[in-house]
Design an enzyme around this catalytic site. Sequence first.
Site, PDB file in Angstrom:
ATOM      1  N   ASP A 292      -5.667  -3.559  -2.537  1.00 14.40           N
ATOM      2  CA  ASP A 292      -4.618  -3.229  -1.571  1.00 14.40           C
ATOM      3  C   ASP A 292      -3.925  -4.465  -0.988  1.00 14.40           C
ATOM      4  OD1 ASP A 292      -3.427  -2.338   1.057  1.00 14.40           O
ATOM      5  OD2 ASP A 292      -4.283  -0.441   0.416  1.00 14.40           O
TER       6      ASP A 292
ATOM      7  N   SER B 222       0.819  -1.196   0.000  1.00 15.29           N
ATOM      8  CA  SER B 222       0.000   0.000   0.000  1.00 15.29           C
ATOM      9  C   SER B 222       0.865   1.264   0.000  1.00 15.29           C
ATOM     10  CB  SER B 222      -0.965  -0.039   1.187  1.00 15.29           C
ATOM     11  OG  SER B 222      -1.992   0.916   1.045  1.00 15.29           O
TER      12      SER B 222
END
Length: 320
Positions: A157, A44
């Site tokens: 993510d 991320s």
Amino acid sequence: MAPLRRPLIGLALGSGSARGWAHIGVLRTLLEAGVRPDVVAGASVGAIVGAAYAAGELDRFEAWVRGMDRRTVVSYMDFNLGGGMLKGERLMGMLRTHLGERPIEDLATRFAAVATALHSGDEVWLRQGPVADAVRASFALPGLFTPVWRDGRLLVDGGLVNPVPVSLARALGADAVIAVDLNNDMLGRSFHAEASEPEAWRGGAWMQSLQQGLSAWWPHADQDATGPDTEAAQPRPPPLPSLRNVIATSIHVMQVRITRSRMAGDPPEAVIAPRLGHLGLLDFHRAAEAIDAGRAAAAEVLPLLRLRGLCPPPDAPADA
């Protein structure tokens, strides 16, 4: 006898949204102390900062981050009706400005990002192809950014499956891994005040419409059938947190639990855990605070790194 080979040092940069700017402070302290990561794995926001370092663009990237204010944050919010609240195209334009179209294989430092295959839940390691595209897939937080199609898979993510990718750093060849955990102090915190959040997130028309829709099928407590006299006699519970706070805190719980489980099975040689509980999900404009927290946390861990031979002593020559 041949001299002992210096261990390859890996840096696992964890997820954490706006708290991720702390990674910049961690890197600054490590580099100043003579610790130069040979490989970097990011999840991320950790993938964003890790890619900037691996591409040799950390100075320019930090200058951009420090120049962000609330208006800048909102300017990157290209709202979308399907797949996620934000398309992420404006942010991708910024990433391409800093990272260019270089493939991961050509970066000066070995790098990879982790993402999650939405349909299967598989952990996906992105080690080839355009670095900006890999980073975009890694930070596609469900509900906030639209997912990314890559090689026939819909990716979101990487923090969903591997919030602090120690295992990926080892797969890249690291002998010793320094992990940076941004969510360590989030559990047990009270909900953040919303006053510091961008207006586009906390008060926009889209939020009002969503709240109206929710109220249609989920009545409030004061609409219960217990009657006004009964309710008046009952102490009223504290007000419910906002939708944003419920989602953000739920993500924190998930990532903290997953991180603890993953690290128990594959413990890093050192963990750097900046104290960032005061920063909210979208506090990207508070970069200076996050960077300072990262510097302080890394400085606390330097004695351990020296003890384990991963950091030269303070009085060592600069080229040691």
